[in-house]
Design a protein around this motif. Structure first.
Motif, PDB file in Angstrom:
ATOM      1  N   LYS A 208     -11.057  -4.427   5.694  1.00 57.56           N
ATOM      2  CA  LYS A 208     -11.492  -5.794   5.391  1.00 57.56           C
ATOM      3  C   LYS A 208     -12.910  -5.798   4.843  1.00 57.56           C
ATOM      4  O   LYS A 208     -13.237  -6.567   3.922  1.00 57.56           O
ATOM      5  CB  LYS A 208     -11.400  -6.665   6.643  1.00 57.56           C
ATOM      6  CG  LYS A 208      -9.976  -6.987   7.069  1.00 57.56           C
ATOM      7  CD  LYS A 208      -9.960  -7.877   8.297  1.00 57.56           C
ATOM      8  CE  LYS A 208      -8.530  -8.211   8.706  1.00 57.56           C
ATOM      9  NZ  LYS A 208      -8.504  -9.071   9.934  1.00 57.56           N
ATOM     10  N   HIS A 209     -13.767  -4.937   5.413  1.00 57.36           N
ATOM     11  CA  HIS A 209     -15.136  -4.834   4.908  1.00 57.36           C
ATOM     12  C   HIS A 209     -15.134  -4.318   3.467  1.00 57.36           C
ATOM     13  O   HIS A 209     -15.917  -4.791   2.626  1.00 57.36           O
ATOM     14  CB  HIS A 209     -15.959  -3.899   5.793  1.00 57.36           C
ATOM     15  CG  HIS A 209     -16.212  -4.436   7.166  1.00 57.36           C
ATOM     16  ND1 HIS A 209     -16.433  -5.766   7.412  1.00 57.36           N
ATOM     17  CD2 HIS A 209     -16.283  -3.808   8.381  1.00 57.36           C
ATOM     18  CE1 HIS A 209     -16.627  -5.958   8.711  1.00 57.36           C
ATOM     19  NE2 HIS A 209     -16.541  -4.787   9.310  1.00 57.36           N
TER      20      HIS A 209
ATOM     21  N   VAL B 228      -5.141   7.831   0.586  1.00 61.93           N
ATOM     22  CA  VAL B 228      -5.333   6.454   0.173  1.00 61.93           C
ATOM     23  C   VAL B 228      -4.725   6.313  -1.224  1.00 61.93           C
ATOM     24  O   VAL B 228      -4.946   7.155  -2.088  1.00 61.93           O
ATOM     25  CB  VAL B 228      -6.818   6.037   0.180  1.00 61.93           C
ATOM     26  CG1 VAL B 228      -7.660   6.912  -0.741  1.00 61.93           C
ATOM     27  CG2 VAL B 228      -6.968   4.566  -0.196  1.00 61.93           C
ATOM     28  N   SER B 229      -3.919   5.278  -1.410  1.00 66.31           N
ATOM     29  CA  SER B 229      -3.277   5.068  -2.708  1.00 66.31           C
ATOM     30  C   SER B 229      -3.562   3.647  -3.190  1.00 66.31           C
ATOM     31  O   SER B 229      -3.816   2.737  -2.403  1.00 66.31           O
ATOM     32  CB  SER B 229      -1.767   5.315  -2.627  1.00 66.31           C
ATOM     33  OG  SER B 229      -1.166   4.478  -1.660  1.00 66.31           O
ATOM     34  N   PHE B 230      -3.503   3.484  -4.516  1.00 67.13           N
ATOM     35  CA  PHE B 230      -3.870   2.223  -5.149  1.00 67.13           C
ATOM     36  C   PHE B 230      -2.686   1.732  -5.992  1.00 67.13           C
ATOM     37  O   PHE B 230      -2.150   2.483  -6.817  1.00 67.13           O
ATOM     38  CB  PHE B 230      -5.109   2.420  -6.031  1.00 67.13           C
ATOM     39  CG  PHE B 230      -6.255   3.042  -5.286  1.00 67.13           C
ATOM     40  CD1 PHE B 230      -7.219   2.262  -4.657  1.00 67.13           C
ATOM     41  CD2 PHE B 230      -6.362   4.432  -5.178  1.00 67.13           C
ATOM     42  CE1 PHE B 230      -8.265   2.838  -3.960  1.00 67.13           C
ATOM     43  CE2 PHE B 230      -7.399   5.019  -4.477  1.00 67.13           C
ATOM     44  CZ  PHE B 230      -8.354   4.222  -3.862  1.00 67.13           C
TER      45      PHE B 230
ATOM     46  N   VAL C 240      -1.308   3.522   9.763  1.00 67.15           N
ATOM     47  CA  VAL C 240      -0.950   3.028   8.430  1.00 67.15           C
ATOM     48  C   VAL C 240      -1.474   1.602   8.304  1.00 67.15           C
ATOM     49  O   VAL C 240      -1.087   0.724   9.077  1.00 67.15           O
ATOM     50  CB  VAL C 240       0.569   3.051   8.190  1.00 67.15           C
ATOM     51  CG1 VAL C 240       0.899   2.528   6.793  1.00 67.15           C
ATOM     52  CG2 VAL C 240       1.124   4.464   8.378  1.00 67.15           C
ATOM     53  N   GLU C 241      -2.370   1.382   7.353  1.00 74.14           N
ATOM     54  CA  GLU C 241      -2.935   0.061   7.127  1.00 74.14           C
ATOM     55  C   GLU C 241      -3.000  -0.215   5.631  1.00 74.14           C
ATOM     56  O   GLU C 241      -3.068   0.718   4.825  1.00 74.14           O
ATOM     57  CB  GLU C 241      -4.347  -0.048   7.728  1.00 74.14           C
ATOM     58  CG  GLU C 241      -4.393   0.055   9.245  1.00 74.14           C
ATOM     59  CD  GLU C 241      -3.754  -1.134   9.948  1.00 74.14           C
ATOM     60  OE1 GLU C 241      -3.606  -2.202   9.298  1.00 74.14           O
ATOM     61  OE2 GLU C 241      -3.403  -0.995  11.131  1.00 74.14           O
ATOM     62  N   GLN C 242      -3.001  -1.483   5.278  1.00 78.12           N
ATOM     63  CA  GLN C 242      -3.093  -1.850   3.872  1.00 78.12           C
ATOM     64  C   GLN C 242      -3.868  -3.152   3.728  1.00 78.12           C
ATOM     65  O   GLN C 242      -3.992  -3.933   4.676  1.00 78.12           O
ATOM     66  CB  GLN C 242      -1.712  -2.010   3.245  1.00 78.12           C
ATOM     67  CG  GLN C 242      -0.929  -3.217   3.757  1.00 78.12           C
ATOM     68  CD  GLN C 242       0.424  -3.344   3.095  1.00 78.12           C
ATOM     69  OE1 GLN C 242       1.093  -2.364   2.831  1.00 78.12           O
ATOM     70  NE2 GLN C 242       0.828  -4.574   2.806  1.00 78.12           N
ATOM     71  N   THR C 243      -4.408  -3.364   2.522  1.00 76.42           N
ATOM     72  CA  THR C 243      -5.083  -4.612   2.217  1.00 76.42           C
ATOM     73  C   THR C 243      -4.933  -4.891   0.733  1.00 76.42           C
ATOM     74  O   THR C 243      -4.838  -3.951  -0.072  1.00 76.42           O
ATOM     75  CB  THR C 243      -6.575  -4.558   2.601  1.00 76.42           C
ATOM     76  OG1 THR C 243      -7.158  -5.853   2.436  1.00 76.42           O
ATOM     77  CG2 THR C 243      -7.344  -3.568   1.736  1.00 76.42           C
ATOM     78  N   ASP C 244      -4.871  -6.155   0.381  1.00 78.10           N
ATOM     79  CA  ASP C 244      -4.771  -6.561  -1.023  1.00 78.10           C
ATOM     80  C   ASP C 244      -6.136  -7.072  -1.487  1.00 78.10           C
ATOM     81  O   ASP C 244      -6.717  -7.965  -0.853  1.00 78.10           O
ATOM     82  CB  ASP C 244      -3.719  -7.653  -1.193  1.00 78.10           C
ATOM     83  CG  ASP C 244      -2.308  -7.138  -0.917  1.00 78.10           C
ATOM     84  OD1 ASP C 244      -2.120  -5.902  -0.940  1.00 78.10           O
ATOM     85  OD2 ASP C 244      -1.405  -7.964  -0.681  1.00 78.10           O
ATOM     86  N   VAL C 245      -6.638  -6.486  -2.561  1.00 78.51           N
ATOM     87  CA  VAL C 245      -7.966  -6.809  -3.075  1.00 78.51           C
ATOM     88  C   VAL C 245      -7.815  -7.558  -4.394  1.00 78.51           C
ATOM     89  O   VAL C 245      -7.112  -7.090  -5.304  1.00 78.51           O
ATOM     90  CB  VAL C 245      -8.799  -5.528  -3.285  1.00 78.51           C
ATOM     91  CG1 VAL C 245     -10.216  -5.881  -3.727  1.00 78.51           C
ATOM     92  CG2 VAL C 245      -8.836  -4.683  -2.005  1.00 78.51           C
ATOM     93  N   GLY C 246      -8.461  -8.683  -4.492  1.00 79.25           N
ATOM     94  CA  GLY C 246      -8.361  -9.481  -5.712  1.00 79.25           C
ATOM     95  C   GLY C 246      -9.251  -8.953  -6.820  1.00 79.25           C
ATOM     96  O   GLY C 246     -10.241  -9.594  -7.201  1.00 79.25           O
TER      97      GLY C 246
ATOM     98  N   LEU D 233      -4.972  -8.007  -9.082  1.00 76.94           N
ATOM     99  CA  LEU D 233      -4.665  -7.856  -7.659  1.00 76.94           C
ATOM    100  C   LEU D 233      -4.186  -6.431  -7.392  1.00 76.94           C
ATOM    101  O   LEU D 233      -3.230  -5.960  -8.018  1.00 76.94           O
ATOM    102  CB  LEU D 233      -3.589  -8.853  -7.221  1.00 76.94           C
ATOM    103  CG  LEU D 233      -3.236  -8.870  -5.723  1.00 76.94           C
ATOM    104  CD1 LEU D 233      -4.447  -9.271  -4.889  1.00 76.94           C
ATOM    105  CD2 LEU D 233      -2.070  -9.822  -5.455  1.00 76.94           C
ATOM    106  N   THR D 234      -4.862  -5.755  -6.463  1.00 79.31           N
ATOM    107  CA  THR D 234      -4.569  -4.346  -6.163  1.00 79.31           C
ATOM    108  C   THR D 234      -4.318  -4.170  -4.680  1.00 79.31           C
ATOM    109  O   THR D 234      -5.063  -4.698  -3.842  1.00 79.31           O
ATOM    110  CB  THR D 234      -5.755  -3.449  -6.575  1.00 79.31           C
ATOM    111  OG1 THR D 234      -6.038  -3.652  -7.950  1.00 79.31           O
ATOM    112  CG2 THR D 234      -5.436  -1.983  -6.322  1.00 79.31           C
ATOM    113  N   ARG D 235      -3.271  -3.441  -4.358  1.00 79.71           N
ATOM    114  CA  ARG D 235      -2.990  -3.113  -2.957  1.00 79.71           C
ATOM    115  C   ARG D 235      -3.533  -1.719  -2.651  1.00 79.71           C
ATOM    116  O   ARG D 235      -3.238  -0.746  -3.356  1.00 79.71           O
ATOM    117  CB  ARG D 235      -1.493  -3.158  -2.674  1.00 79.71           C
ATOM    118  CG  ARG D 235      -1.104  -2.703  -1.259  1.00 79.71           C
ATOM    119  CD  ARG D 235       0.283  -3.159  -0.903  1.00 79.71           C
ATOM    120  NE  ARG D 235       0.329  -4.625  -0.835  1.00 79.71           N
ATOM    121  CZ  ARG D 235       1.467  -5.314  -0.744  1.00 79.71           C
ATOM    122  NH1 ARG D 235       2.632  -4.693  -0.723  1.00 79.71           N
ATOM    123  NH2 ARG D 235       1.427  -6.644  -0.686  1.00 79.71           N
ATOM    124  N   VAL D 236      -4.300  -1.621  -1.564  1.00 81.95           N
ATOM    125  CA  VAL D 236      -4.833  -0.352  -1.088  1.00 81.95           C
ATOM    126  C   VAL D 236      -4.054   0.032   0.166  1.00 81.95           C
ATOM    127  O   VAL D 236      -4.048  -0.710   1.156  1.00 81.95           O
ATOM    128  CB  VAL D 236      -6.338  -0.447  -0.772  1.00 81.95           C
ATOM    129  CG1 VAL D 236      -6.857   0.893  -0.252  1.00 81.95           C
ATOM    130  CG2 VAL D 236      -7.118  -0.876  -2.005  1.00 81.95           C
TER     131      VAL D 236
END
Length: 265
Positions: free
Chosen positions: A232-233, A189-191, A108-114, A198-201
């Motif tokens: 991150k990429h 994968v959810s958005f 389980v991983e997540q990242t916030d994309v601006g 700002l979106t969390r993936v």
């Protein structure tokens, strides 16, 4: 004078002997207390390690073996040998299927994309772009809206698999299942829109390792670290490429339910 001097010297000598004996007793009691405290600490450490080793990996069980060797009075060198041998034995058990946890690995991983949710989702659906910014993805061939053929690197070898999208709702989530000869990854994968920009993936994967390389990587949770890095990429790609030219990102806006395309745009 000589007799008195001799008696005085005798008394002084006797006092010195008695003092030395008393000091020796105090030293032994002090040493005994120190050893007792050390043994008590070591016992507590062994109990804690035993509790952790029940659910831990090779290193946890190897640490327990080394601590037990010390608790039994063995030398540090013998304890180190016990540690190394246990680590090797448990590692081989995991690799060749003797371990209790040789099956599915949940990641389980997540990242916030601006960036806006729509843009982030559209970029994700451009699967064939993945090799351009993800380090371990070699190629992605989208045979149809719901079928994708993947090729990725695992150590110095490559793995191929086919994934089938079973559920896809624009700007919300994508669910897929995979089939492969060696190792497969199912996932979702959810958005999630946190703010308009700002979106969390959130990525949830079920990794099913198979084969020597996959099982070896599984021991150290290498897949989780790899997924975190690839996210991150993806974030970097969206914020440095897609965000500066959002009109060039045309994602697939169709819907899939139960593995069937129900809406194409």
């Amino acid at each position: 004078m000589k007799l008195r001097t001799g008696l005085a010297a005798g008394v002084a000598g006797a006092g010195g002997v008695l003092g030395a004996v008393a000091v020796g007793r105090v030293g032994r009691r002090l040493a005994s207390r120190i050893v007792g405290r050390y043994e008590a600490r070591l016992g507590r450490s062994v109990r804690r390690l035993a509790a952790r080793a029940e659910y831990g990996g090779p290193l946890a069980k190897a640490s327990l073996a080394g601590a037990r060797a010390l608790a039994q009075g063995k030398s540090p060198a013998r304890a180190l040998v016990s540690f190394g041998w246990t680590a090797l034995k448990e590692t081989l058990k995991r690799i060749f299927g003797g371990g209790r946890r040789g099956g599915r690995v949940d990641i389980v991983e997540q990242t916030d994309v601006g960036a806006p949710c729509r843009l982030v989702y559209d970029q994700w659906t451009r699967f064939e772009d993945f090799p351009s910014f993800m380090k371990k993805v070699v190629s992605v061939d989208q045979a149809s809206e719901e079928k994708l053929n993947w090729k990725a690197k695992v150590f110095w070898s490559s793995r191929t698999w086919q994934s089938t999208i079973v559920e896809q709702v624009p700007d919300r989530h994508i669910v897929w299942r995979s089939a492969a000869g060696k190792g497969r990854v199912d996932g979702t994968v959810s958005f999630h829109e946190l703010t308009p920009d700002l979106t969390r993936v959130l990525l949830v994967l079920e990794y099913h390792p198979q084969g020597l390389f996959e099982r070896t990587a599984n021991l150290w949770r290498a897949q989780g670290r790899r997924v975190r890095l690839e996210l991150k990429h993806f974030r970097r790609h969206v914020m440095t490429r897609a965000l500066v030219a959002p009109g060039e990102v045309e994602g697939w806006r169709g819907e899939i339910h139960d593995g069937e395309v129900v809406r194409t745009a």
